[in-house]
Design a protein around this motif. Structure first.
Motif, PDB file in Angstrom:
ATOM      1  N   ILE A   1       7.174   0.599   5.746  1.00 51.92           N
ATOM      2  CA  ILE A   1       8.552   0.379   5.290  1.00 51.92           C
ATOM      3  C   ILE A   1       9.175   1.680   4.801  1.00 51.92           C
ATOM      4  O   ILE A   1      10.260   1.685   4.257  1.00 51.92           O
ATOM      5  CB  ILE A   1       8.641  -0.714   4.199  1.00 51.92           C
ATOM      6  CG1 ILE A   1       7.810  -0.351   2.975  1.00 51.92           C
ATOM      7  CG2 ILE A   1       8.247  -2.061   4.768  1.00 51.92           C
ATOM      8  CD1 ILE A   1       8.043  -1.263   1.782  1.00 51.92           C
ATOM      9  N   GLY A   2       8.461   2.801   5.015  1.00 50.86           N
ATOM     10  CA  GLY A   2       9.001   4.110   4.630  1.00 50.86           C
ATOM     11  C   GLY A   2       8.933   4.333   3.143  1.00 50.86           C
ATOM     12  O   GLY A   2       8.014   3.895   2.470  1.00 50.86           O
ATOM     13  N   ARG A   3       9.944   4.999   2.629  1.00 48.47           N
ATOM     14  CA  ARG A   3      10.026   5.275   1.201  1.00 48.47           C
ATOM     15  C   ARG A   3      11.480   5.203   0.789  1.00 48.47           C
ATOM     16  O   ARG A   3      12.373   5.283   1.633  1.00 48.47           O
ATOM     17  CB  ARG A   3       9.412   6.631   0.864  1.00 48.47           C
ATOM     18  CG  ARG A   3      10.073   7.812   1.514  1.00 48.47           C
ATOM     19  CD  ARG A   3       9.368   9.139   1.253  1.00 48.47           C
ATOM     20  NE  ARG A   3       9.101   9.441  -0.121  1.00 48.47           N
ATOM     21  CZ  ARG A   3       9.999   9.929  -0.989  1.00 48.47           C
ATOM     22  NH1 ARG A   3      11.231  10.183  -0.603  1.00 48.47           N
ATOM     23  NH2 ARG A   3       9.671  10.180  -2.216  1.00 48.47           N
ATOM     24  N   MET A   4      11.704   5.075  -0.478  1.00 43.39           N
ATOM     25  CA  MET A   4      13.075   5.022  -0.991  1.00 43.39           C
ATOM     26  C   MET A   4      13.452   6.401  -1.521  1.00 43.39           C
ATOM     27  O   MET A   4      12.588   7.148  -1.988  1.00 43.39           O
ATOM     28  CB  MET A   4      13.183   3.958  -2.074  1.00 43.39           C
ATOM     29  CG  MET A   4      12.728   2.613  -1.558  1.00 43.39           C
ATOM     30  SD  MET A   4      13.472   1.158  -2.236  1.00 43.39           S
ATOM     31  CE  MET A   4      15.152   1.447  -2.395  1.00 43.39           C
TER      32      MET A   4
ATOM     33  N   GLU B   1       4.817   7.324   2.013  1.00 41.69           N
ATOM     34  CA  GLU B   1       5.338   6.111   2.631  1.00 41.69           C
ATOM     35  C   GLU B   1       4.673   4.886   2.008  1.00 41.69           C
ATOM     36  O   GLU B   1       3.635   5.005   1.358  1.00 41.69           O
ATOM     37  CB  GLU B   1       5.146   6.119   4.144  1.00 41.69           C
ATOM     38  CG  GLU B   1       3.713   6.339   4.582  1.00 41.69           C
ATOM     39  CD  GLU B   1       3.595   6.763   6.038  1.00 41.69           C
ATOM     40  OE1 GLU B   1       4.550   7.290   6.618  1.00 41.69           O
ATOM     41  OE2 GLU B   1       2.486   6.566   6.593  1.00 41.69           O
ATOM     42  N   CYS B   2       5.284   3.741   2.264  1.00 41.42           N
ATOM     43  CA  CYS B   2       4.765   2.467   1.774  1.00 41.42           C
ATOM     44  C   CYS B   2       4.553   1.528   2.948  1.00 41.42           C
ATOM     45  O   CYS B   2       5.281   1.583   3.939  1.00 41.42           O
ATOM     46  CB  CYS B   2       5.734   1.829   0.791  1.00 41.42           C
ATOM     47  SG  CYS B   2       6.054   2.835  -0.669  1.00 41.42           S
ATOM     48  N   TRP B   3       3.561   0.655   2.808  1.00 42.07           N
ATOM     49  CA  TRP B   3       3.204  -0.300   3.867  1.00 42.07           C
ATOM     50  C   TRP B   3       3.078  -1.689   3.262  1.00 42.07           C
ATOM     51  O   TRP B   3       2.562  -1.849   2.166  1.00 42.07           O
ATOM     52  CB  TRP B   3       1.872   0.099   4.498  1.00 42.07           C
ATOM     53  CG  TRP B   3       1.911   1.392   5.254  1.00 42.07           C
ATOM     54  CD1 TRP B   3       2.084   2.642   4.735  1.00 42.07           C
ATOM     55  CD2 TRP B   3       1.778   1.566   6.654  1.00 42.07           C
ATOM     56  NE1 TRP B   3       2.062   3.579   5.725  1.00 42.07           N
ATOM     57  CE2 TRP B   3       1.866   2.942   6.916  1.00 42.07           C
ATOM     58  CE3 TRP B   3       1.570   0.681   7.704  1.00 42.07           C
ATOM     59  CZ2 TRP B   3       1.770   3.460   8.201  1.00 42.07           C
ATOM     60  CZ3 TRP B   3       1.468   1.207   8.971  1.00 42.07           C
ATOM     61  CH2 TRP B   3       1.566   2.587   9.225  1.00 42.07           C
ATOM     62  N   VAL B   4       3.554  -2.695   3.980  1.00 48.42           N
ATOM     63  CA  VAL B   4       3.432  -4.094   3.527  1.00 48.42           C
ATOM     64  C   VAL B   4       2.817  -4.939   4.628  1.00 48.42           C
ATOM     65  O   VAL B   4       2.805  -4.569   5.772  1.00 48.42           O
ATOM     66  CB  VAL B   4       4.776  -4.711   3.111  1.00 48.42           C
ATOM     67  CG1 VAL B   4       5.324  -4.024   1.879  1.00 48.42           C
ATOM     68  CG2 VAL B   4       5.767  -4.686   4.234  1.00 48.42           C
TER      69      VAL B   4
ATOM     70  N   TYR C   1       0.862  -1.183   0.000  1.00 50.01           N
ATOM     71  CA  TYR C   1       0.000   0.000   0.000  1.00 50.01           C
ATOM     72  C   TYR C   1       0.898   1.232   0.000  1.00 50.01           C
ATOM     73  O   TYR C   1       1.770   1.370   0.851  1.00 50.01           O
ATOM     74  CB  TYR C   1      -0.911   0.007   1.225  1.00 50.01           C
ATOM     75  CG  TYR C   1      -1.938  -1.089   1.166  1.00 50.01           C
ATOM     76  CD1 TYR C   1      -3.194  -0.855   0.625  1.00 50.01           C
ATOM     77  CD2 TYR C   1      -1.638  -2.363   1.639  1.00 50.01           C
ATOM     78  CE1 TYR C   1      -4.131  -1.871   0.551  1.00 50.01           C
ATOM     79  CE2 TYR C   1      -2.571  -3.379   1.566  1.00 50.01           C
ATOM     80  CZ  TYR C   1      -3.813  -3.132   1.020  1.00 50.01           C
ATOM     81  OH  TYR C   1      -4.742  -4.134   0.941  1.00 50.01           O
ATOM     82  N   VAL C   2       0.654   2.123  -0.955  1.00 53.05           N
ATOM     83  CA  VAL C   2       1.454   3.338  -1.092  1.00 53.05           C
ATOM     84  C   VAL C   2       0.563   4.533  -0.774  1.00 53.05           C
ATOM     85  O   VAL C   2      -0.536   4.656  -1.326  1.00 53.05           O
ATOM     86  CB  VAL C   2       2.041   3.461  -2.517  1.00 53.05           C
ATOM     87  CG1 VAL C   2       2.866   4.733  -2.642  1.00 53.05           C
ATOM     88  CG2 VAL C   2       2.877   2.235  -2.863  1.00 53.05           C
ATOM     89  N   ILE C   3       1.053   5.399   0.120  1.00 54.27           N
ATOM     90  CA  ILE C   3       0.338   6.632   0.442  1.00 54.27           C
ATOM     91  C   ILE C   3       0.981   7.767  -0.348  1.00 54.27           C
ATOM     92  O   ILE C   3       2.192   7.993  -0.258  1.00 54.27           O
ATOM     93  CB  ILE C   3       0.364   6.941   1.951  1.00 54.27           C
ATOM     94  CG1 ILE C   3      -0.317   5.827   2.740  1.00 54.27           C
ATOM     95  CG2 ILE C   3      -0.319   8.294   2.223  1.00 54.27           C
ATOM     96  CD1 ILE C   3      -0.282   6.026   4.249  1.00 54.27           C
ATOM     97  N   TYR C   4       0.148   8.460  -1.113  1.00 53.95           N
ATOM     98  CA  TYR C   4       0.583   9.597  -1.928  1.00 53.95           C
ATOM     99  C   TYR C   4      -0.017  10.877  -1.353  1.00 53.95           C
ATOM    100  O   TYR C   4      -1.144  10.872  -0.864  1.00 53.95           O
ATOM    101  CB  TYR C   4       0.069   9.463  -3.362  1.00 53.95           C
ATOM    102  CG  TYR C   4       0.556   8.243  -4.100  1.00 53.95           C
ATOM    103  CD1 TYR C   4       1.639   8.331  -4.967  1.00 53.95           C
ATOM    104  CD2 TYR C   4      -0.070   7.016  -3.952  1.00 53.95           C
ATOM    105  CE1 TYR C   4       2.085   7.205  -5.660  1.00 53.95           C
ATOM    106  CE2 TYR C   4       0.362   5.899  -4.633  1.00 53.95           C
ATOM    107  CZ  TYR C   4       1.442   6.003  -5.488  1.00 53.95           C
ATOM    108  OH  TYR C   4       1.881   4.887  -6.175  1.00 53.95           O
ATOM    109  N   GLU C   5       0.724  11.968  -1.450  1.00 54.91           N
ATOM    110  CA  GLU C   5       0.197  13.281  -1.076  1.00 54.91           C
ATOM    111  C   GLU C   5       0.144  14.156  -2.320  1.00 54.91           C
ATOM    112  O   GLU C   5       1.153  14.371  -2.989  1.00 54.91           O
ATOM    113  CB  GLU C   5       1.078  13.963  -0.021  1.00 54.91           C
ATOM    114  CG  GLU C   5       0.538  15.312   0.393  1.00 54.91           C
ATOM    115  CD  GLU C   5       1.386  16.003   1.447  1.00 54.91           C
ATOM    116  OE1 GLU C   5       0.944  17.043   1.952  1.00 54.91           O
ATOM    117  OE2 GLU C   5       2.485  15.515   1.778  1.00 54.91           O
TER     118      GLU C   5
END
Length: 74
Positions: A59-62, A71-74, A7-11
């Motif tokens: 898992i944060g972001r790269m 951020e990203c979530w797994v 799951y990726v959170i975008y702003e």
């Protein structure tokens, strides 16, 4: 076929400006593919995090991620 959800959170993404958007991606052996529809479209980061499934962790972001990725979530 085995797949692993991310799951990726975008702003403020281009297609939904002014909002936080949670988009599911499906990682498979042949690559990573986005779902067609957002999982959630909300006003705040807290609301975006609250919309995530209960069994995921951050898992944060790269560094090379698009700047609209929060951020990203797994």
């Amino acid at each position: 076929m085995t797949e692993f959800p991310i799951y990726v959170i975008y702003e403020n993404p281009r297609d939904i400006p002014g909002k936080f958007v949670v988009r599911p991606w499906r990682m498979r052996a042949e690559g990573c593919f986005p779902d067609q529809e957002p999982h959630a479209v909300v006003d705040t980061l807290e609301e975006a995090r609250a919309a995530l499934p209960a069994d995921v962790f951050p898992i944060g972001r790269m560094r090379q991620d698009d700047p609209v990725i929060v951020e990203c979530w797994v």
